[in-house]
Design a protein around this motif. Structure first.
Motif, PDB file in Angstrom:
ATOM      1  N   LYS A   3       1.095  -1.343  -0.681  1.00 15.54           N
ATOM      2  CA  LYS A   3       0.377  -0.095  -0.180  1.00 15.54           C
ATOM      3  C   LYS A   3       0.833   1.255   0.027  1.00 15.54           C
ATOM      4  CE  LYS A   3      -2.176  -0.383   3.522  1.00 15.54           C
ATOM      5  NZ  LYS A   3      -3.195  -0.465   5.169  1.00 15.54           N
ATOM      6  N   GLY A   5       0.675   5.525   0.712  1.00 13.91           N
ATOM      7  CA  GLY A   5       0.093   6.987   1.301  1.00 13.91           C
ATOM      8  C   GLY A   5       1.261   7.504   1.098  1.00 13.91           C
ATOM      9  N   TYR A  37      -3.875   5.775  -3.597  1.00 12.94           N
ATOM     10  CA  TYR A  37      -3.463   5.566  -2.626  1.00 12.94           C
ATOM     11  C   TYR A  37      -4.598   5.897  -1.157  1.00 12.94           C
ATOM     12  CZ  TYR A  37       0.818   7.355  -4.888  1.00 12.94           C
ATOM     13  OH  TYR A  37       1.635   7.861  -5.684  1.00 12.94           O
ATOM     14  N   SER A  38      -3.970   4.908  -0.726  1.00 15.56           N
ATOM     15  CA  SER A  38      -4.536   4.275   0.310  1.00 15.56           C
ATOM     16  C   SER A  38      -4.671   6.071   2.126  1.00 15.56           C
ATOM     17  CB  SER A  38      -3.843   3.623   1.242  1.00 15.56           C
ATOM     18  OG  SER A  38      -2.444   4.278   2.073  1.00 15.56           O
ATOM     19  N   ASN A 222       4.488   1.969   9.478  1.00 13.19           N
ATOM     20  CA  ASN A 222       4.670   1.976   7.976  1.00 13.19           C
ATOM     21  C   ASN A 222       6.239   2.799   8.005  1.00 13.19           C
ATOM     22  OD1 ASN A 222       4.334   4.449   8.418  1.00 13.19           O
ATOM     23  ND2 ASN A 222       2.596   4.499   7.569  1.00 13.19           N
ATOM     24  N   SER A 301      10.614  -2.171   1.712  1.00  5.87           N
ATOM     25  CA  SER A 301       9.425  -2.440   2.574  1.00  5.87           C
ATOM     26  C   SER A 301       9.457  -3.832   2.749  1.00  5.87           C
ATOM     27  CB  SER A 301       7.879  -2.870   1.985  1.00  5.87           C
ATOM     28  OG  SER A 301       8.141  -3.296   0.456  1.00  5.87           O
ATOM     29  N   ASN A 307       3.822  -3.390   5.034  1.00  7.09           N
ATOM     30  CA  ASN A 307       3.646  -3.863   3.410  1.00  7.09           C
ATOM     31  C   ASN A 307       2.907  -2.034   4.074  1.00  7.09           C
ATOM     32  OD1 ASN A 307       1.332  -3.332   5.319  1.00  7.09           O
ATOM     33  ND2 ASN A 307      -0.116  -4.826   4.919  1.00  7.09           N
ATOM     34  N   GLU A 308       3.372  -1.091   3.900  1.00  4.85           N
ATOM     35  CA  GLU A 308       2.753   0.053   3.564  1.00  4.85           C
ATOM     36  C   GLU A 308       3.850   1.200   3.292  1.00  4.85           C
ATOM     37  OE1 GLU A 308      -0.827   3.103   4.548  1.00  4.85           O
ATOM     38  OE2 GLU A 308      -0.296   2.574   5.922  1.00  4.85           O
TER      39      GLU A 308
END
Length: 336
Positions: A3, A5, A37-38, A222, A301, A307-308
């Motif tokens: 993901k 952001g 985007y998250s 994150n 990552s 995972n973000e």
């Protein structure tokens, strides 16, 4: 699936004014929501001509009104300057406006020079590090209406009395905030874009030591990293040149100097030490074409075990920044 952001600091681009920077932030939030985007976080900085984002709470109200799905949040509210009760009320207002979409990111950095910190606290003494955990517990208590029995403010409730609460994230560029996040149950975001060293160990300890607490029930993490992506590697490297100089100048204490243009960066009289510092600072960023950027971000990552990624992109040209985010959305096949 990784993901993505965004952290936006509302940079004042060369040739633009501070008001333009705020409008650029609003437009960027609208566009990146369309790209999938998250989350979209905004920062807090004070007494600087380079960054226009001084009040994330106010800016988030505008961002929420111009978007409908993307999570919005602070990265972060500098809690040592403020009353946790007032922070709780500010974010309960935001939660009432945009339920289920608000992140309350908390930092403990000064956000500016010492004189600005003194002005923010208006004469109150600086909070000691050992009190930060207590302030965080109070903030959680005000947000959940569950202050500890016998607390000096027991019975005081942060208005408005809404049914949901923002997610709380602790932000940090060292192991201190990772330790507090693990101790109190918060989510944790490591600022690799500020400090390229020590993040892997901080993240490892966060997951190893995490226990549920007043700020959350399960570990979430994150990492925020600078990324510059362009259609070609050559163009990405060209766009990164002013950023290299900007970081170098900040290290030298030139906080008020405007963000340089490409021409200014190329003409700068670099010393051998300057070039070594630029090479070291490149560890804080990922630069390349879409294929290169994606591969490096995936590896990055995995190294951190998250995972973000939260992407921060600062360029001398607002269109280059938009294009970078667009290319990343395409490379990762994000869905709006």
């Amino acid at each position: 699936m990784l993901k993505l952001g965004i952290l936006d600091q509302s940079p004042v681009f060369p040739g633009y004014q501070a008001g333009d920077a705020i409008r650029h932030t609003v437009e960027l939030a609208k566009q990146t929501e369309r790209w999938g985007y998250s989350r979209f976080w905004v920062s807090e900085h004070h007494d600087t001509s380079r960054l226009a984002g001084s009040s994330p709470e106010v800016l988030l109200a505008a961002l929420g009104a111009h978007t409908s799905r993307i999570r919005i949040g602070s990265a972060g509210v500098l809690l040592p300057h403020y009353s946790p009760f007032k922070v709780a009320e500010n974010f309960r207002v935001l939660e009432a406006l945009y339920p289920g979409r608000v992140d309350l990111g908390i930092g403990r950095a000064p956000g500016g020079m010492p004189i600005a910190s003194q002005a923010l606290r208006y004469g109150r003494p600086k909070e000691r590090d050992e009190l930060f955990g207590e302030t965080l517990r109070d903030l959680a208590g005000f947000l959940s209406d569950r202050l500890e029995p016998g607390h000096r403010f027991e019975g005081v409730r942060a208005a408005p009395l809404v049914e949901t609460a923002p997610d709380i994230w602790l932000l940090g560029s060292s192991g201190f905030s990772a330790e507090r996040a693990a101790e109190l149950g918060a989510a944790f975001s490591f600022a690799h874009f500020i400090n390229g060293d020590g993040g892997h160990e901080a993240m490892r300890r966060y997951f190893a030591d995490y226990r549920p607490g007043p700020l959350g029930r399960a570990p979430r993490a994150n990492v925020c990293v600078m990324v510059i992506c362009a259609d070609t590697e050559e163009e990405a490297e060209r766009i990164a040149v002013p950023l290299d100089l900007s970081i170098l100048l900040r290290e030298q204490g030139q906080f008020q100097r405007p963000f340089p243009t490409y021409e200014e960066a190329v003409a700068y009289p670099y010393t051998e030490w300057d070039r070594l510092r630029i090479q070291v600072n490149r560890n804080r960023m990922i630069v390349g074409d879409p294929k290169q950027a994606k591969a490096r971000m995936l590896a990055f990552s995995e190294e951190y075990g998250v995972n973000e990624l939260i992407v921060v992109t600062v360029t001398a040209d607002p269109q280059a920044r938009l294009r970078s985010y667009e290319l990343l959305a395409e490379a990762f096949a994000l869905r709006g």
